[in-house]
Design an enzyme around this catalytic site. Sequence first.
Site, PDB file in Angstrom:
ATOM      1  N   TYR A  48       0.511   1.145   9.808  1.00 50.70           N
ATOM      2  CA  TYR A  48       1.775   1.824   9.564  1.00 50.70           C
ATOM      3  C   TYR A  48       1.514   3.305   9.334  1.00 50.70           C
ATOM      4  O   TYR A  48       0.522   3.682   8.675  1.00 50.70           O
ATOM      5  CB  TYR A  48       2.475   1.211   8.346  1.00 50.70           C
ATOM      6  N   ASP A  62       9.057  13.934   0.138  1.00 48.92           N
ATOM      7  CA  ASP A  62       9.588  13.155   1.264  1.00 48.92           C
ATOM      8  C   ASP A  62      11.114  13.311   1.321  1.00 48.92           C
ATOM      9  O   ASP A  62      11.862  12.397   0.986  1.00 48.92           O
ATOM     10  CB  ASP A  62       9.195  11.683   1.085  1.00 48.92           C
ATOM     11  N   ASP A  89       7.141   5.931  11.049  1.00 47.38           N
ATOM     12  CA  ASP A  89       8.372   6.283  10.344  1.00 47.38           C
ATOM     13  C   ASP A  89       8.978   7.526  10.995  1.00 47.38           C
ATOM     14  O   ASP A  89       8.401   8.619  10.933  1.00 47.38           O
ATOM     15  CB  ASP A  89       8.023   6.541   8.876  1.00 47.38           C
ATOM     16  N   ASP A  91      11.988   8.752  10.212  1.00 49.02           N
ATOM     17  CA  ASP A  91      13.051   9.259   9.341  1.00 49.02           C
ATOM     18  C   ASP A  91      14.436   8.971   9.939  1.00 49.02           C
ATOM     19  O   ASP A  91      14.728   7.847  10.306  1.00 49.02           O
ATOM     20  CB  ASP A  91      12.857  10.750   9.064  1.00 49.02           C
ATOM     21  N   HIS A 116      10.763   3.298  13.359  1.00 45.54           N
ATOM     22  CA  HIS A 116      12.037   2.934  12.728  1.00 45.54           C
ATOM     23  C   HIS A 116      12.825   4.196  12.422  1.00 45.54           C
ATOM     24  O   HIS A 116      12.270   5.254  12.106  1.00 45.54           O
ATOM     25  CB  HIS A 116      11.859   2.059  11.485  1.00 45.54           C
ATOM     26  N   GLU A 118      16.328   5.474  10.271  1.00 43.94           N
ATOM     27  CA  GLU A 118      17.136   5.041   9.135  1.00 43.94           C
ATOM     28  C   GLU A 118      18.543   5.610   9.163  1.00 43.94           C
ATOM     29  O   GLU A 118      18.859   6.488   9.971  1.00 43.94           O
ATOM     30  CB  GLU A 118      16.431   5.415   7.834  1.00 43.94           C
ATOM     31  N   CYS A 126      13.455   9.738  -0.520  1.00 38.53           N
ATOM     32  CA  CYS A 126      12.592   8.561  -0.537  1.00 38.53           C
ATOM     33  C   CYS A 126      13.457   7.328  -0.762  1.00 38.53           C
ATOM     34  O   CYS A 126      14.382   7.333  -1.582  1.00 38.53           O
ATOM     35  CB  CYS A 126      11.551   8.692  -1.650  1.00 38.53           C
ATOM     36  N   ARG A 161      16.271   0.918  10.208  1.00 44.84           N
ATOM     37  CA  ARG A 161      16.147   0.806   8.757  1.00 44.84           C
ATOM     38  C   ARG A 161      17.507   1.115   8.142  1.00 44.84           C
ATOM     39  O   ARG A 161      18.163   2.091   8.526  1.00 44.84           O
ATOM     40  CB  ARG A 161      15.107   1.796   8.229  1.00 44.84           C
ATOM     41  N   GLU A 191      15.748  -1.624   3.308  1.00 40.53           N
ATOM     42  CA  GLU A 191      15.017  -0.905   2.269  1.00 40.53           C
ATOM     43  C   GLU A 191      15.507  -1.262   0.871  1.00 40.53           C
ATOM     44  O   GLU A 191      16.695  -1.495   0.639  1.00 40.53           O
ATOM     45  CB  GLU A 191      15.148   0.604   2.496  1.00 40.53           C
ATOM     46  N   ASN A 213       9.089  -3.901   2.761  1.00 40.31           N
ATOM     47  CA  ASN A 213       8.345  -2.722   2.302  1.00 40.31           C
ATOM     48  C   ASN A 213       7.828  -2.978   0.899  1.00 40.31           C
ATOM     49  O   ASN A 213       8.583  -2.959  -0.066  1.00 40.31           O
ATOM     50  CB  ASN A 213       9.265  -1.499   2.321  1.00 40.31           C
TER      51      ASN A 213
END
Length: 299
Positions: A48, A62, A89, A91, A116, A118, A126, A161, A191, A213
């Site tokens: 990952y 983040d 990731d 974002d 992914h 989101e 985060c 996500r 998430e 996660n």
Amino acid sequence: MLYSTITAEAKRARFREELASGRLLRVPGAFNPLSAKLIEEKGFDGVYISGAVLSADLGLPDIGLTTLTEVAGRGAQIARVTELPTLIDADTGFGEPMNAARTVQEMENAGVSGLHIEDQINPKRCGHLDGKEVVGLDVAVRRIRAAVEGRRDPNFLIMARTDVRAVDGLSAAQDRAKALVDAGADALFPEAMRSLEEFAAIREAVDVPVLANMTEFGKSELFTTDQLASVGINLVIYPVSLLRMAMGAAARALDTITAEGSLTSRLDEMQHRAELYELIDYESYAGFDANIFNFSVEK
């Protein structure tokens, strides 16, 4: 020697096959290419590439400060050194839905196996912090549709996500999960689930692979692989774990230098030079140029 002997396309096809196998895939987060090689050596199922880790590596929080170029560049560095599939990731897709389509193509070019995207607003937070906000369902759906439209390799995994659980509750998360899958998502990343029962509820809501996660110090309890498998989870990530372990060890080492004047007392905690050379396959380079490797290191 040098990079992976398996093509990006072959890794993506294998990733799809393994996700369909019914077993739980264990995918730790790499904080650099070398740690990705260690993940592979230890027998895990994939690597990952965390946005939080990349931000931290740059000394940034983040909150969406990294760019597509930075993330794709690090993704390429990691993907090319391992035989394992890589999940990155992305974002919020780095902009509007059209940007999500470009993001997919840049990640394909980087050689990663999937990403992914989101449904948070920009700037994002985060996923395990309070105060998150999500975009409306129409925008979330458009992001996924655009990502799917931008895909060229049909085996490149597009995962949606959703952070809506922390904003509007579990029922809303189930509804959004269904809508994102209907929009074309190949897999789902819910998430900040609070319990195994919540993971099970998402699992029951959709018919695509579901990710858990297991990040430390977050909203989710750190469930075991057996527990996650028992409710039908297909993939578990440990996104920041190796970075946290490495930084903790680094802090203790610096304190030891200050207190003792050397690191002699911590030698047994270190990766030996011989182990490092074995991990990076130093000796194999002798077949290419004998002048590169012409010595041995005693353990």
